[in-house]
Design an enzyme around this catalytic site. Structure first.
Site, PDB file in Angstrom:
ATOM      1  N   TYR A  29     -48.076 -71.433  31.540  1.00 46.82           N
ATOM      2  CA  TYR A  29     -48.029 -72.687  30.774  1.00 46.82           C
ATOM      3  C   TYR A  29     -48.065 -73.823  31.786  1.00 46.82           C
ATOM      4  O   TYR A  29     -48.561 -73.677  32.905  1.00 46.82           O
ATOM      5  CB  TYR A  29     -46.753 -72.621  29.906  1.00 46.82           C
ATOM      6  CG  TYR A  29     -46.432 -73.810  29.056  1.00 46.82           C
ATOM      7  CD1 TYR A  29     -47.255 -74.201  27.997  1.00 46.82           C
ATOM      8  CD2 TYR A  29     -45.267 -74.542  29.292  1.00 46.82           C
ATOM      9  CE1 TYR A  29     -46.920 -75.292  27.212  1.00 46.82           C
ATOM     10  CE2 TYR A  29     -44.929 -75.631  28.503  1.00 46.82           C
ATOM     11  CZ  TYR A  29     -45.765 -76.006  27.478  1.00 46.82           C
ATOM     12  OH  TYR A  29     -45.436 -77.083  26.708  1.00 46.82           O
TER      13      TYR A  29
ATOM     14  N   ARG B 120     -57.461 -83.684  23.462  1.00 48.76           N
ATOM     15  CA  ARG B 120     -56.558 -84.330  24.434  1.00 48.76           C
ATOM     16  C   ARG B 120     -55.680 -83.220  24.996  1.00 48.76           C
ATOM     17  O   ARG B 120     -54.646 -82.911  24.432  1.00 48.76           O
ATOM     18  CB  ARG B 120     -55.724 -85.419  23.749  1.00 48.76           C
ATOM     19  CG  ARG B 120     -54.919 -86.283  24.650  1.00 48.76           C
ATOM     20  CD  ARG B 120     -53.702 -85.600  25.283  1.00 48.76           C
ATOM     21  NE  ARG B 120     -52.534 -85.509  24.446  1.00 48.76           N
ATOM     22  CZ  ARG B 120     -51.636 -84.521  24.538  1.00 48.76           C
ATOM     23  NH1 ARG B 120     -51.781 -83.518  25.391  1.00 48.76           N
ATOM     24  NH2 ARG B 120     -50.605 -84.501  23.739  1.00 48.76           N
TER      25      ARG B 120
ATOM     26  N   LYS C 237     -49.234 -71.572  24.476  1.00 51.00           N
ATOM     27  CA  LYS C 237     -48.134 -72.034  23.613  1.00 51.00           C
ATOM     28  C   LYS C 237     -47.558 -70.855  22.827  1.00 51.00           C
ATOM     29  O   LYS C 237     -46.351 -70.701  22.713  1.00 51.00           O
ATOM     30  CB  LYS C 237     -48.638 -73.099  22.633  1.00 51.00           C
ATOM     31  CG  LYS C 237     -48.911 -74.438  23.275  1.00 51.00           C
ATOM     32  CD  LYS C 237     -47.657 -75.287  23.349  1.00 51.00           C
ATOM     33  CE  LYS C 237     -47.891 -76.532  24.183  1.00 51.00           C
ATOM     34  NZ  LYS C 237     -46.718 -77.380  24.337  1.00 51.00           N
TER      35      LYS C 237
ATOM     36  N   GLU D 187     -51.924 -78.548  18.250  1.00 53.35           N
ATOM     37  CA  GLU D 187     -51.596 -78.814  19.651  1.00 53.35           C
ATOM     38  C   GLU D 187     -52.763 -79.493  20.357  1.00 53.35           C
ATOM     39  O   GLU D 187     -53.909 -79.037  20.267  1.00 53.35           O
ATOM     40  CB  GLU D 187     -51.296 -77.481  20.364  1.00 53.35           C
ATOM     41  CG  GLU D 187     -50.761 -77.632  21.773  1.00 53.35           C
ATOM     42  CD  GLU D 187     -49.328 -78.169  21.833  1.00 53.35           C
ATOM     43  OE1 GLU D 187     -48.465 -77.714  21.055  1.00 53.35           O
ATOM     44  OE2 GLU D 187     -49.072 -79.061  22.669  1.00 53.35           O
ATOM     45  N   ASP D 188     -52.475 -80.581  21.019  1.00 57.96           N
ATOM     46  CA  ASP D 188     -53.417 -81.235  21.927  1.00 57.96           C
ATOM     47  C   ASP D 188     -54.744 -81.623  21.274  1.00 57.96           C
ATOM     48  O   ASP D 188     -55.829 -81.426  21.840  1.00 57.96           O
ATOM     49  CB  ASP D 188     -53.635 -80.388  23.185  1.00 57.96           C
ATOM     50  CG  ASP D 188     -52.402 -80.415  24.104  1.00 57.96           C
ATOM     51  OD1 ASP D 188     -51.359 -80.952  23.697  1.00 57.96           O
ATOM     52  OD2 ASP D 188     -52.501 -79.905  25.228  1.00 57.96           O
TER      53      ASP D 188
ATOM     54  N   ASP E  44     -46.777 -80.143  17.626  1.00 55.65           N
ATOM     55  CA  ASP E  44     -45.845 -80.038  18.750  1.00 55.65           C
ATOM     56  C   ASP E  44     -45.853 -81.291  19.623  1.00 55.65           C
ATOM     57  O   ASP E  44     -44.811 -81.714  20.129  1.00 55.65           O
ATOM     58  CB  ASP E  44     -46.260 -78.799  19.550  1.00 55.65           C
ATOM     59  CG  ASP E  44     -45.420 -78.585  20.771  1.00 55.65           C
ATOM     60  OD1 ASP E  44     -44.199 -78.731  20.669  1.00 55.65           O
ATOM     61  OD2 ASP E  44     -45.993 -78.254  21.823  1.00 55.65           O
ATOM     62  N   ASP E  45     -47.030 -81.906  19.803  1.00 62.65           N
ATOM     63  CA  ASP E  45     -47.097 -83.104  20.663  1.00 62.65           C
ATOM     64  C   ASP E  45     -46.374 -84.281  20.025  1.00 62.65           C
ATOM     65  O   ASP E  45     -45.861 -85.151  20.724  1.00 62.65           O
ATOM     66  CB  ASP E  45     -48.553 -83.469  20.942  1.00 62.65           C
ATOM     67  CG  ASP E  45     -49.245 -82.352  21.672  1.00 62.65           C
ATOM     68  OD1 ASP E  45     -48.823 -82.039  22.793  1.00 62.65           O
ATOM     69  OD2 ASP E  45     -50.167 -81.749  21.099  1.00 62.65           O
TER      70      ASP E  45
ATOM     71  N   ASN F 154     -48.075 -84.985  31.522  1.00 60.95           N
ATOM     72  CA  ASN F 154     -48.441 -83.737  32.189  1.00 60.95           C
ATOM     73  C   ASN F 154     -49.904 -83.775  32.594  1.00 60.95           C
ATOM     74  O   ASN F 154     -50.670 -84.528  31.991  1.00 60.95           O
ATOM     75  CB  ASN F 154     -48.249 -82.560  31.205  1.00 60.95           C
ATOM     76  CG  ASN F 154     -46.788 -82.283  30.936  1.00 60.95           C
ATOM     77  OD1 ASN F 154     -45.996 -82.244  31.849  1.00 60.95           O
ATOM     78  ND2 ASN F 154     -46.450 -82.104  29.665  1.00 60.95           N
TER      79      ASN F 154
HETATM   80  N1  LIG Z   1     -43.445 -83.513  28.269  1.00 63.03           N
HETATM   81  C1  LIG Z   1     -43.926 -83.073  27.132  1.00 63.03           C
HETATM   82  O1  LIG Z   1     -43.386 -82.165  26.493  1.00 63.03           O
HETATM   83  C2  LIG Z   1     -45.176 -83.684  26.590  1.00 63.03           C
HETATM   84  C3  LIG Z   1     -45.941 -84.526  27.334  1.00 63.03           C
HETATM   85  N2  LIG Z   1     -47.059 -85.084  26.801  1.00 63.03           N
HETATM   86  C4  LIG Z   1     -47.884 -85.877  27.688  1.00 63.03           C
HETATM   87  O2  LIG Z   1     -47.956 -87.208  27.228  1.00 63.03           O
HETATM   88  C5  LIG Z   1     -49.225 -87.751  27.588  1.00 63.03           C
HETATM   89  C6  LIG Z   1     -49.788 -88.482  26.381  1.00 63.03           C
HETATM   90  O3  LIG Z   1     -49.947 -87.602  25.296  1.00 63.03           O
HETATM   91  P1  LIG Z   1     -50.419 -88.189  23.881  1.00 63.03           P
HETATM   92  O4  LIG Z   1     -49.574 -89.311  23.466  1.00 63.03           O
HETATM   93  O5  LIG Z   1     -50.522 -87.049  22.954  1.00 63.03           O
HETATM   94  O6  LIG Z   1     -51.871 -88.712  24.253  1.00 63.03           O
HETATM   95  P2  LIG Z   1     -52.707 -89.875  23.572  1.00 63.03           P
HETATM   96  O7  LIG Z   1     -54.061 -89.783  24.128  1.00 63.03           O
HETATM   97  O8  LIG Z   1     -52.499 -89.824  22.109  1.00 63.03           O
HETATM   98  O9  LIG Z   1     -52.000 -91.216  24.104  1.00 63.03           O
HETATM   99  C7  LIG Z   1     -52.083 -91.682  25.411  1.00 63.03           C
HETATM  100  C8  LIG Z   1     -51.628 -93.116  25.388  1.00 63.03           C
HETATM  101  O10 LIG Z   1     -51.544 -93.615  26.719  1.00 63.03           O
HETATM  102  C9  LIG Z   1     -52.165 -94.892  26.734  1.00 63.03           C
HETATM  103  N3  LIG Z   1     -52.585 -95.242  28.079  1.00 63.03           N
HETATM  104  C10 LIG Z   1     -53.665 -94.812  28.778  1.00 63.03           C
HETATM  105  N4  LIG Z   1     -53.702 -95.412  29.983  1.00 63.03           N
HETATM  106  C11 LIG Z   1     -52.631 -96.244  30.035  1.00 63.03           C
HETATM  107  C12 LIG Z   1     -52.149 -97.157  30.985  1.00 63.03           C
HETATM  108  N5  LIG Z   1     -52.761 -97.324  32.143  1.00 63.03           N
HETATM  109  N6  LIG Z   1     -51.043 -97.857  30.688  1.00 63.03           N
HETATM  110  C13 LIG Z   1     -50.395 -97.687  29.513  1.00 63.03           C
HETATM  111  N7  LIG Z   1     -50.808 -96.838  28.570  1.00 63.03           N
HETATM  112  C14 LIG Z   1     -51.914 -96.122  28.828  1.00 63.03           C
HETATM  113  C15 LIG Z   1     -53.297 -94.766  25.744  1.00 63.03           C
HETATM  114  O11 LIG Z   1     -53.756 -96.040  25.350  1.00 63.03           O
HETATM  115  P3  LIG Z   1     -55.203 -96.127  24.602  1.00 63.03           P
HETATM  116  O12 LIG Z   1     -55.117 -95.241  23.396  1.00 63.03           O
HETATM  117  O13 LIG Z   1     -55.302 -97.555  24.249  1.00 63.03           O
HETATM  118  O14 LIG Z   1     -56.191 -95.622  25.595  1.00 63.03           O
HETATM  119  C16 LIG Z   1     -52.571 -94.035  24.631  1.00 63.03           C
HETATM  120  O15 LIG Z   1     -51.811 -94.932  23.863  1.00 63.03           O
HETATM  121  C17 LIG Z   1     -50.073 -86.591  28.114  1.00 63.03           C
HETATM  122  O16 LIG Z   1     -50.103 -86.640  29.526  1.00 63.03           O
HETATM  123  C18 LIG Z   1     -49.301 -85.361  27.692  1.00 63.03           C
HETATM  124  O17 LIG Z   1     -49.435 -84.313  28.620  1.00 63.03           O
HETATM  125  C19 LIG Z   1     -47.446 -84.883  25.498  1.00 63.03           C
HETATM  126  C20 LIG Z   1     -46.725 -84.033  24.714  1.00 63.03           C
HETATM  127  C21 LIG Z   1     -45.566 -83.307  25.233  1.00 63.03           C
HETATM  128  C1  LIG Z   2     -46.412 -80.238  26.936  1.00 62.25           C
HETATM  129  C2  LIG Z   2     -47.458 -80.638  26.025  1.00 62.25           C
HETATM  130  O1  LIG Z   2     -47.495 -80.221  24.881  1.00 62.25           O
HETATM  131  C3  LIG Z   2     -48.462 -81.560  26.472  1.00 62.25           C
HETATM  132  O2  LIG Z   2     -48.353 -82.085  27.576  1.00 62.25           O
HETATM  133  O3  LIG Z   2     -49.391 -81.792  25.701  1.00 62.25           O
HETATM  134 MG   LIG Z   3     -49.368 -80.513  24.001  1.00 66.11          MG
END
Ligand SMILES: NC(=O)C1=CN([C@@H]2O[C@H](COP(=O)(O)OP(=O)(O)OC[C@H]3O[C@@H](n4cnc5c(N)ncnc54)[C@H](OP(=O)(O)O)[C@@H]3O)[C@@H](O)[C@H]2O)C=CC1
Ligand SMILES: CC(=O)C(=O)O
Ligand SMILES: [Mg+2]
Length: 538
Positions: A94, A147, A165, A236-237, A259-260, A399
């Site tokens: 993972y 994503r 997962k 997921e993703d 999950d996200d 991540n």
């Molecule tokens: N630790 C954990 O368990 C988890 C971690 N994550 C991580 O969170 C991250 C985001 O996931 P997710 O929300 O689903 O993805 P999305 O693509 O839905 O969202 C990403 C967001 O980041 C914004 N963004 C991009 N570049 C910048 C920047 N320079 N400054 C500020 N904001 C920025 C985007 O803006 P815009 O849309 O305007 O481009 C968007 O709002 C990933 O890296 C994922 O791996 C996710 C789920 C679980």
């Molecule tokens: C951990 C996870 O689900 C993610 O980064 O998308």
């Molecule tokens: Mg995920």
């Protein structure tokens, strides 16, 4: 063991295969004599051999490839290895190693795992899903690859994610693996470089419009529920906007989770609960700023608002305590580009594209990074949060490792060791100014396997955020005082199975208490759940 299979067929089926673990009697009665080396081995001896093989692998990706091949060869041995040392193997099958597997998927591909649906199958999803040999499927984990982690849209290269997962459902919470089905749902990809790669395994077109995606997924959901009655579909993703829209579309109609959105929110709240117990403060008194305003940020923000309301805050007060900042800057009230789920968090603050400025204006006590953008938490940003509180909560959750908004060294150094820190991956211990810290890992794998186990056991009709909040509390309650003193915000990974069974028990209790289960409440919920779990043994 299969009644019908004999000899080589039993050895070639990963579910029945025991390799050298077949006894002399089994070898004789199943036509296997002469097909195996002489010595009959225990599962433990086989695990030892595998550990030796893994130690000789030069990279984590090579270990990943080896382990996935092992899963294709002998599933019992695969889970025995993973469950022998989850802290070692979770990061291999993972996050973060799975990111390398995704980036190179078309090149390292060996054998199919799970199912691969494409938009070309529209009108025939039920027929195609019926090709899966087992009808008793309890969880489908499905991605479009739109994503993947913080790697963006990588289409069919995202296929390892649902596989990994679901492997964690079993490795971390002992959900029986027979009822788990990973699916890549191929709608195409915006990634032109991948579409041009001769070894890319997916469709080579741009994804269709949101309306067309909805039509496809509507049919898929109906087909999945018809072919696998009672199935829970785990999204997921997917691309953030698709993820939010599809969860809203199905959450009251089917047994479904994202999950996200929900798992990430639950694990973040678990870390916040522990951090706030250390600070002796309430969630409803915090001000929380997000870097990123996508599916993870909206999911966490909404669940934080729910929990603030559980603590007595009004909806309006709770939302006022949450601010978002995306690629175009602070989500302020004048912005015309916000979706409805973002607009409710827009603030009457001066527009800014500088996160440090936004922090200065909003004065958060907690900063959560879900932006996929390394380095976004600069010294000025982190010190800005520390200016509003003695112990700033700094969670760079993006991540994989190289997407984290800051490192633990930075967060501890910039706050004189005061930061309460968690990242998406497990960073090693760090020593700053003579003090050693154990950085927290706020990754949804602390809750989604447990949540899955509770759903597996109780068969609820629907899933809602209060169930995920119960999971968060179940996880947080397992961080003992000595762990907190080391800066840990989550239970140790060493004992993950017992931890997740305890969390699952809390979720199941919550489901029974609210009358949402479709099975009878047992007297001893933990013992009952444990009795349903899987143990890798021959
Ligand atoms: N630790 C954990 O368990 C988890 C971690 N994550 C991580 O969170 C991250 C985001 O996931 P997710 O929300 O689903 O993805 P999305 O693509 O839905 O969202 C990403 C967001 O980041 C914004 N963004 C991009 N570049 C910048 C920047 N320079 N400054 C500020 N904001 C920025 C985007 O803006 P815009 O849309 O305007 O481009 C968007 O709002 C990933 O890296 C994922 O791996 C996710 C789920 C679980
Ligand atoms: C951990 C996870 O689900 C993610 O980064 O998308
Ligand atoms: Mg995920």
């Amino acid at each position: 063991m299969s009644e019908h299979q004999r000899g080589l067929a039993l050895l070639q089926n990963p579910i029945t295969n025991k390799g050298t673990g077949f006894t002399a009697e089994e070898r004789q009665s199943h036509g296997m004599e002469g097909l195996l080396p002489t010595t009959v081995e225990t599962l433990e001896a086989q695990v030892e051999r595998v550990l030796g093989h893994l130690s000789a692998k030069p990279t984590d990706l090579e270990q990943y490839i080896y382990l996935e091949e092992l899963c294709d060869r002998n599933r019992t041995l695969f889970y025995a290895v993973l469950m022998s040392d989850p802290a070692r193997f979770v990061p291999i099958v993972y996050d973060p190693t799975i990111a390398d597997a995704c980036l190179t998927y078309g090149h390292i591909y060996r054998r199919p795992q799970g199912m691969y649906l494409t938009k070309e199958m529209k009108g025939r999803f039920a027929e195609v899903l019926s090709n899966w040999p087992n009808r008793d499927i309890r969880f489908i984990c499905v991605t479009s690859g739109g994503r993947i982690l913080g790697l963006g849209d990588i289409g069919a290269n995202g296929a390892p994610i649902p596989i990994g997962k679901l492997q964690l459902y079993t490795a971390c919470a002992a959900v029986p693996p027979d009822g788990l089905l990973p699916i890549h749902f191929d709608i195409g990809t915006t990634n032109a470089a991948l579409r041009a790669d001769p070894l890319y395994t997916g469709l080579r077109n741009e994804p269709p419009s949101p309306a067309e995606i909805d039509e496809l997924v509507d049919e898929f959901m109906e087909a999945a529920n018809a072919v696998f009655p009672g199935v829970c579909v785990h999204f997921e993703d997917w691309k953030g906007v698709d993820a939010i829209r599809l969860l809203a579309r199905y959450k009251d109609k089917y047994l479904v989770l994202n999950d996200d959105i929900q798992g990430t929110a639950s694990v973040t709240i678990a870390g916040l609960i522990t951090a706030l117990q250390i600070k002796r403060e309430k969630l409803a008194d915090q001000k929380i700023m997000f870097a990123g305003a996508g599916s993870a940020a909206i999911g966490i923000a909404n669940m934080i608002v729910e929990e603030m309301k559980n603590e007595g805050a009004s909806d309006e007060d709770a939302r006022a305590r949450v601010a978002l900042f995306d690629v175009d800057g602070l989500l302020d009230a004048k912005r015309g580009d916000l979706s409805p789920s973002q607009r409710v968090y827009a603030k009457d603050l001066p527009p800014t594209k500088d996160l440090a400025e936004a922090v200065k204006a909003f004065k958060p006590t907690t900063l959560i990074g879900v932006s996929t953008t390394p380095g976004l938490f600069t010294e000025a940003v982190v010190k800005g949060v520390a200016a509003s509180t003695d112990r700033p909560i700094i969670f760079p959750l993006s991540n994989p490792t190289d997407r984290a908004e800051c490192t633990p060294e930075q967060a501890y150094a910039w706050t004189d060791g005061k930061a309460l820190f968690a990242a998406g991956v497990q960073f090693p211990d760090v020593t700053v100014a003579g003090k050693t810290f154990h950085p927290g890992q706020a990754n949804n794998f602390y809750v989604f396997p447990a949540f899955g186990l509770a759903v597996y056991a109780t068969k609820p009709k629907r899933i809602d955020d209060q169930m995920w909040i119960a999971a968060a509390k179940g996880s947080a309650d397992q961080v003992d005082q000595s762990a907190r003193e080391k800066g840990m915000l989550y239970p140790p990974q060493r004992g993950i199975l017992e931890t997740e069974i305890t969390t699952a028990t809390r979720v199941a209790e919550h489901i029974f208490d609210r009358g949402l289960a479709t099975v009878d409440r047992p007297d001893d919920i933990r013992a009952w759940i444990k009795g349903l779990t899987y143990t890798p043994r021959y």
